[in-house]
Design an enzyme around this catalytic site. Structure first.
Site, PDB file in Angstrom:
ATOM      1  N   ASP A 118       3.872   9.410  -1.302  1.00  0.00           N
ATOM      2  CA  ASP A 118       2.672   8.709  -0.844  1.00  0.00           C
ATOM      3  C   ASP A 118       2.370   7.556  -1.786  1.00  0.00           C
ATOM      4  OD1 ASP A 118       0.609   8.334   0.952  1.00  0.00           O
ATOM      5  OD2 ASP A 118      -0.190  10.368   0.749  1.00  0.00           O
ATOM      6  N   HIS A 125       0.811  -1.219   0.000  1.00  0.00           N
ATOM      7  CA  HIS A 125       0.000   0.000   0.000  1.00  0.00           C
ATOM      8  C   HIS A 125       0.846   1.272   0.000  1.00  0.00           C
ATOM      9  CE1 HIS A 125      -4.073  -1.779   0.793  1.00  0.00           C
ATOM     10  NE2 HIS A 125      -3.311  -2.800   1.142  1.00  0.00           N
TER      11      HIS A 125
END
Length: 458
Positions: A365, A157
């Site tokens: 991110d 993730h």
């Protein structure tokens, strides 16, 4: 249909609306297949011995939840120490914050071995196993060592950094070799997949044997890009609920004379919060027409407040906000409204809808779903503008946002000014393109695409 077995660091009851993104994404398939969700309970066993844990198994409708309590020493080593003290900073390109000589690796391996030992008796022969995130990279290798022959997929993730950064981790060869125990490894972005390809070929002398397929250590792994999305319909329903509508009305009334910008982040050094506040200060300095007009609402939810790096960034953020408010604020206008607490998810759609600009400017991110939620929450006839960091995984999909380099403070300020001045026709065109992409590649597409790919691998 094979039963789906999901393994993640933490689990949640998929029946509960506030269960979180992963529960929303996987809940439907777990329910359909009578699936199993296995993970740490978040609790510790008093006086528990390292490498031992108490397993609690219960049902949530058709889904079985298996929660493992861990010894405090294991939590320190596996979770706080190696996962968040080594892997998190390195994977976010912050070698300066990584505790590379900490000695937590043995605890990380021990807990992954414990996960495998507790999970194995619960598995069926035809189960499809999906393991999530950096906490559990070696879990498939531990399961294979116990004779598990099931199809096993892994999804990261967070970002995967380039070869030179990964290679700074002691025992990085062991860590990346563990990925070859999986049948399928999924990443958020093409940049992550490229970094993986470069690493395994340079460091592991892996041989490409197909499209994004690599062979090394007598194993073949398929790699791919599966950008995670949001549940668009669920978020729209949330936006129609009373609390979101009340939040919208209250915010519009409170700031009726202001142009609102918003940032919603966990307080983390990867989110670029000091750079964002500096860019807003630069906006007020270089474009004085925004004084007494533009207000930045910055929500920074508490995170790991016992870690020095997080305490430091909190103090820096408070100092920056105070300086801007002191230099530019007036009796009837505070340039930055800084909120250091969690805002209830059910209020967020109303808050997003009331704002003219969203600042989603992380330094790094994996994806960033706030960007997607902001777009979905907008009024299509008069939408706000998304200013997005090029270093967020979402930037590969959301090309119609205003993409910025968050390290470039003047450049980010210019982009914010452009967003505040953007004509309605351009705002509508950009928003329509962004929304179409977000709706097409939603969280259900992500889940379906990954599991279908995993099921088809021979």
């Amino acid at each position: 249909m094979s039963r789906l077995v999901v393994v993640s660091n933490r689990i949640a009851d998929p029946r509960k609306p506030a269960a979180g993104g992963l529960a929303v994404a996987l809940g439907e398939t777990l329910k359909k297949t009578g699936g199993l969700w296995f993970g740490w309970s978040g609790k510790t066993v008093p006086d528990g011995m390292p490498g031992e844990g108490k397993l609690n198994v219960h049902t949530a409708g058709t889904v079985t939840l298996a929660e493992l309590d861990l010894a405090e020493e294991d939590v320190d080593a596996y979770y706080r120490g190696y996962s968040n003290g080594v892997l998190w900073p390195v994977f976010h390109y912050r070698l300066d914050l990584a505790h590379l000589e900490s000695g937590y690796l043995s605890g990380y391996r021990r807990v992954n071995r414990l996960f495998a030992r507790k999970l194995a008796p619960l598995l069926r022969e035809d189960d499809l196993i999906w393991i999530h995130d950096y906490h559990l990279i070696p879990l498939a290798a531990e399961l294979r060592a116990m004779g598990c022959a099931n199809r096993i997929g892994f999804f990261l993730h967070i970002p995967l950094p380039p070869q030179q950064i990964l290679a700074a981790i002691p025992s990085h060869e062991w860590l990346m070799r563990a990925l070859f125990a999986y049948d399928l490894v999924g990443f958020q972005s093409e940049a992550d997949l490229l970094n993986f390809s470069h690493y395994v070929q340079a460091e592991a002398t892996a041989e490409p044997v197909g499209v994004s397929q690599f062979r090394a250590f007598n194993s073949t792994v398929q790699a791919g890009t599966f950008p995670i999305g949001i549940d668009v319909d669920e978020f729209r329903r949330l936006g129609q609920a009373r609390e979101a509508r009340d939040t919208y009305d209250t915010t519009c009334k409170e700031y009726s004379r202001r142009r609102l910008l918003i940032g919603v982040d966990r307080l983390d050094y990867s989110k670029g919060l000091p750079q964002r506040i500096r860019a807003f200060g630069e906006l007020l300095r270089e474009y004085p027409e925004n004084r007494h007009s533009a207000t930045l609402l910055q929500v920074a939810s508490p995170s790991r407040e016992d870690v020095d790096a997080y305490v430091d960034i909190q103090h820096e953020l408070e100092s920056l906000c105070g300086a801007i408010n002191g230099n530019y604020g007036d009796l009837d206008w505070m340039p930055v409204r800084y909120i250091h607490r969690i805002i209830a998810r059910r209020r967020l759609p109303g808050l997003y809808r009331a704002c003219d600009v969203a600042l989603v400017t992380p330094l790094r991110d994996g994806m960033n779903l706030v960007a997607k939620e902001f777009v979905v929450a907008q009024d299509e006839s008069d939408p706000g503008v998304l200013v997005l960091s090029r270093f967020a995984g979402a930037a590969e999909q959301l090309k119609d946002a205003l993409l910025v380099n968050p390290y470039d403070i003047p450049g980010t300020a210019q982009a914010i000014q452009r967003a505040l001045q953007m004509p309605l026709e351009e705002r509508r065109a950009r928003h329509a393109a962004l929304l179409e992409n977000i709706c097409r590649y939603d969280v259900h597409w992500w889940c379906r695409q990954f599991l279908e790919t995993l099921a088809e691998i021979r």
